[in-house]
Design an enzyme around this catalytic site. Structure first.
Site, PDB file in Angstrom:
ATOM      1  N   ASP A 135     -55.384 -19.761 -27.787  1.00 22.96           N
ATOM      2  CA  ASP A 135     -55.995 -20.178 -29.052  1.00 22.96           C
ATOM      3  C   ASP A 135     -55.196 -21.280 -29.758  1.00 22.96           C
ATOM      4  OD1 ASP A 135     -53.779 -18.870 -30.055  1.00 22.96           O
ATOM      5  OD2 ASP A 135     -54.905 -17.393 -31.229  1.00 22.96           O
ATOM      6  N   ASN A 178     -46.098 -14.084 -33.201  1.00 26.36           N
ATOM      7  CA  ASN A 178     -47.187 -15.069 -33.186  1.00 26.36           C
ATOM      8  C   ASN A 178     -47.300 -15.903 -34.460  1.00 26.36           C
ATOM      9  OD1 ASN A 178     -50.379 -15.512 -33.782  1.00 26.36           O
ATOM     10  ND2 ASN A 178     -49.866 -15.824 -31.639  1.00 26.36           N
ATOM     11  N   ASN A 218     -50.299 -19.891 -26.661  1.00 30.23           N
ATOM     12  CA  ASN A 218     -51.440 -19.025 -26.364  1.00 30.23           C
ATOM     13  C   ASN A 218     -52.701 -19.861 -26.195  1.00 30.23           C
ATOM     14  OD1 ASN A 218     -49.994 -16.449 -26.803  1.00 30.23           O
ATOM     15  ND2 ASN A 218     -49.830 -17.205 -28.896  1.00 30.23           N
ATOM     16  N   GLU A 255     -41.668  -8.711 -23.591  1.00 24.22           N
ATOM     17  CA  GLU A 255     -42.127  -9.911 -24.277  1.00 24.22           C
ATOM     18  C   GLU A 255     -41.367 -11.171 -23.869  1.00 24.22           C
ATOM     19  OE1 GLU A 255     -44.738 -10.403 -26.148  1.00 24.22           O
ATOM     20  OE2 GLU A 255     -45.364  -8.316 -26.051  1.00 24.22           O
ATOM     21  N   ASP A 295     -46.003 -18.163 -29.602  1.00 28.69           N
ATOM     22  CA  ASP A 295     -45.204 -16.953 -29.765  1.00 28.69           C
ATOM     23  C   ASP A 295     -43.735 -17.329 -29.706  1.00 28.69           C
ATOM     24  OD1 ASP A 295     -47.524 -15.450 -29.836  1.00 28.69           O
ATOM     25  OD2 ASP A 295     -47.435 -14.928 -27.717  1.00 28.69           O
ATOM     26  N   SER A 316     -52.100 -21.086 -30.803  1.00 29.03           N
ATOM     27  CA  SER A 316     -50.951 -20.565 -31.545  1.00 29.03           C
ATOM     28  C   SER A 316     -49.777 -20.416 -30.573  1.00 29.03           C
ATOM     29  CB  SER A 316     -51.294 -19.214 -32.182  1.00 29.03           C
ATOM     30  OG  SER A 316     -51.520 -18.229 -31.192  1.00 29.03           O
TER      31      SER A 316
END
Ligand SMILES: *[C@@H]1O[C@H](CO)[C@@H](O)[C@H](O)[C@H]1NC(C)=O
Length: 149
Positions: free
Chosen positions: A68, A79, A66, A55, A72, A70
């Site tokens: 969309d 998220n 991301n 990650e 991380d 959002s």
């Protein structure tokens, strides 16, 4: 004078610059162990280390956006749409925390939230990276050279 100032900087500045964001693998293993993650919900320390590496490359301050909209956050790339509030977009905020807390160098907020995530029905499969790169593979080498005691 110049040379001396330079040497002092090479000795004292460099390690800080190169390793501020990155936690050492075995140091991370120890922290995870002390926070009772070894075996938590059936996941071993190597699972957690593999997850953190996939990650974030062990970068405790990593933030990524991301498609969309959002974001991380942190070592487990948690998220903002579901787990924490970053005040940018709608969040379910299931971990009841500010996303910035997930960048805390002591890792405790990230660990707290990750425990909540793996306790759900999907377990570590919540993280696509874990599913693709860690699940079902031999992982014990992640602990090579690490001592927990
Ligand atoms: C860690 O992540 C932060 C934020 O995404 C980034 O600015 C930094 O360069 C990364 N550190 C390393 C060593 O990759």
């Amino acid at each position: 004078m110049m040379i001396r100032a330079l040497l002092i900087c090479v000795a004292s500045c460099l390690p800080v610059v190169t390793s501020k964001d990155i936690i050492n693998r075995c140091v991370l293993a120890k922290v995870l162990y002390e926070e009772d993650l070894d075996g938590f919900e059936g996941y071993s320390l190597p699972d957690w280390l593999c997850l953190a590496f996939i990650e974030s490359n062990f970068n405790i301050s990593k933030v990524s956006e991301n498609v969309d909209g959002s974001f991380d956050y942190g070592i487990f790339q948690i998220n903002s749409h579901f787990w924490c509030n970053d005040y940018h977009s709608h969040s379910e905020n299931f971990c009841h925390m500010d996303c910035q807390e997930l960048l805390d160098p002591n890792l405790l907020p990230s660990i707290h939230c990750a425990k909540k995530i793996v306790s759900g029905s999907k377990g570590m499969r919540n993280w696509v990276g874990w599913r693709l790169h860690c699940s079902g593979r031999p992982l014990s080498y992640w602990m090579t050279g690490c001592r927990l005691g």
